[in-house]
Write a protein that holds these residues in place. Sequence first.
Motif, PDB file in Angstrom:
ATOM      1  N   THR A 157       0.852  -1.183   0.000  1.00  0.00           N
ATOM      2  CA  THR A 157       0.000   0.000   0.000  1.00  0.00           C
ATOM      3  C   THR A 157       0.890   1.236   0.000  1.00  0.00           C
ATOM      4  O   THR A 157       2.083   1.165   0.326  1.00  0.00           O
ATOM      5  CB  THR A 157      -0.906   0.025   1.248  1.00  0.00           C
ATOM      6  N   GLU A 158       0.311   2.356  -0.362  1.00  0.00           N
ATOM      7  CA  GLU A 158       1.066   3.605  -0.331  1.00  0.00           C
ATOM      8  C   GLU A 158       1.457   3.914   1.113  1.00  0.00           C
ATOM      9  O   GLU A 158       0.680   3.702   2.045  1.00  0.00           O
ATOM     10  CB  GLU A 158       0.217   4.748  -0.893  1.00  0.00           C
ATOM     11  N   GLY A 159       2.700   4.364   1.280  1.00  0.00           N
ATOM     12  CA  GLY A 159       3.168   4.722   2.615  1.00  0.00           C
ATOM     13  C   GLY A 159       4.039   3.663   3.266  1.00  0.00           C
ATOM     14  O   GLY A 159       4.426   3.809   4.426  1.00  0.00           O
ATOM     15  N   THR A 209       6.685   3.002   7.941  1.00  0.00           N
ATOM     16  CA  THR A 209       5.503   3.574   7.305  1.00  0.00           C
ATOM     17  C   THR A 209       5.548   5.096   7.408  1.00  0.00           C
ATOM     18  O   THR A 209       6.264   5.655   8.234  1.00  0.00           O
ATOM     19  CB  THR A 209       4.219   3.040   7.969  1.00  0.00           C
ATOM     20  N   TYR A 210       4.762   5.744   6.560  1.00  0.00           N
ATOM     21  CA  TYR A 210       4.665   7.202   6.575  1.00  0.00           C
ATOM     22  C   TYR A 210       3.320   7.592   5.978  1.00  0.00           C
ATOM     23  O   TYR A 210       2.613   6.759   5.402  1.00  0.00           O
ATOM     24  CB  TYR A 210       5.823   7.840   5.790  1.00  0.00           C
ATOM     25  N   GLY A 211       2.948   8.870   6.115  1.00  0.00           N
ATOM     26  CA  GLY A 211       1.718   9.374   5.505  1.00  0.00           C
ATOM     27  C   GLY A 211       0.566   9.425   6.488  1.00  0.00           C
ATOM     28  O   GLY A 211       0.727   9.231   7.689  1.00  0.00           O
ATOM     29  N   ALA A 264      -2.296   7.539   6.354  1.00  0.00           N
ATOM     30  CA  ALA A 264      -3.134   6.330   6.388  1.00  0.00           C
ATOM     31  C   ALA A 264      -3.306   5.827   7.817  1.00  0.00           C
ATOM     32  O   ALA A 264      -2.547   6.166   8.719  1.00  0.00           O
ATOM     33  CB  ALA A 264      -2.511   5.245   5.527  1.00  0.00           C
ATOM     34  N   TRP A 285      -1.322   0.000   6.855  1.00  0.00           N
ATOM     35  CA  TRP A 285      -0.365  -0.227   5.784  1.00  0.00           C
ATOM     36  C   TRP A 285      -0.159  -1.731   5.644  1.00  0.00           C
ATOM     37  O   TRP A 285      -0.289  -2.476   6.619  1.00  0.00           O
ATOM     38  CB  TRP A 285       0.984   0.419   6.104  1.00  0.00           C
ATOM     39  N   ASN A 287      -2.438   1.962  12.755  1.00  0.00           N
ATOM     40  CA  ASN A 287      -2.459   3.065  13.704  1.00  0.00           C
ATOM     41  C   ASN A 287      -3.690   2.882  14.587  1.00  0.00           C
ATOM     42  O   ASN A 287      -4.808   2.964  14.110  1.00  0.00           O
ATOM     43  CB  ASN A 287      -2.518   4.405  12.949  1.00  0.00           C
ATOM     44  N   TYR A 291       3.345   5.746  13.304  1.00  0.00           N
ATOM     45  CA  TYR A 291       3.968   5.102  12.153  1.00  0.00           C
ATOM     46  C   TYR A 291       4.601   3.777  12.588  1.00  0.00           C
ATOM     47  O   TYR A 291       5.723   3.749  13.078  1.00  0.00           O
ATOM     48  CB  TYR A 291       5.018   6.031  11.528  1.00  0.00           C
TER      49      TYR A 291
END
Length: 195
Positions: A70-72, A94-96, A98, A101, A172, A181
Amino acid sequence: MSFTADAVALGATIETSVEVSYRAIAGGTDRETLRALLQPKSGRSFTSKPVSVNVWHWYPLTAFDSYYATEGVADYDGNQFEMSGRTYISSWSTYGMARSWESRYTLGRNCTEMRGTFGVTDRSADGSSATVQVLAEGVEPIYISPELTPGVVDTEHTLLSSPYRISILGTNTSPDKVLAYPAAGDLQFLCHGLG
């Protein structure tokens, strides 16, 4: 290693024994064929029958390409993040914005152990929390973290049942708009036959 009956029949005796350590690093086919050579002070030399062994090695997660993410998700060589004040390189983070992930990898039934440190990156907000799961074949739990908060990590070393594929899921679990994250530092797999 054993020697042929010819050595005994010809009167070869072993007065001393020597233990030899052989250290090989996995690669190629991760398979070595070894033979021992018996050289008496006098008389004929004898060679043992060949013995084939698997060579096992700890491979980082980045040795496996994700076939889905997934994105992130950051899971590439050189990926760097801090978790509980320690820097991790080439691991899973992870980042972003969302709330969850996921990434998936094919191990190919070549791995029997996993080790790593799980937590949230130091970029996570105060009061945040998250969980990390590692699943075999997308459903069988290999590892399920406790609730992870900033400054708290969970180091795990577990046996695997030689899964074909694994999934890593980060969630999260913080209240809305609180950023966490999830991450896995130094995530490695004990494998053979990856060459």
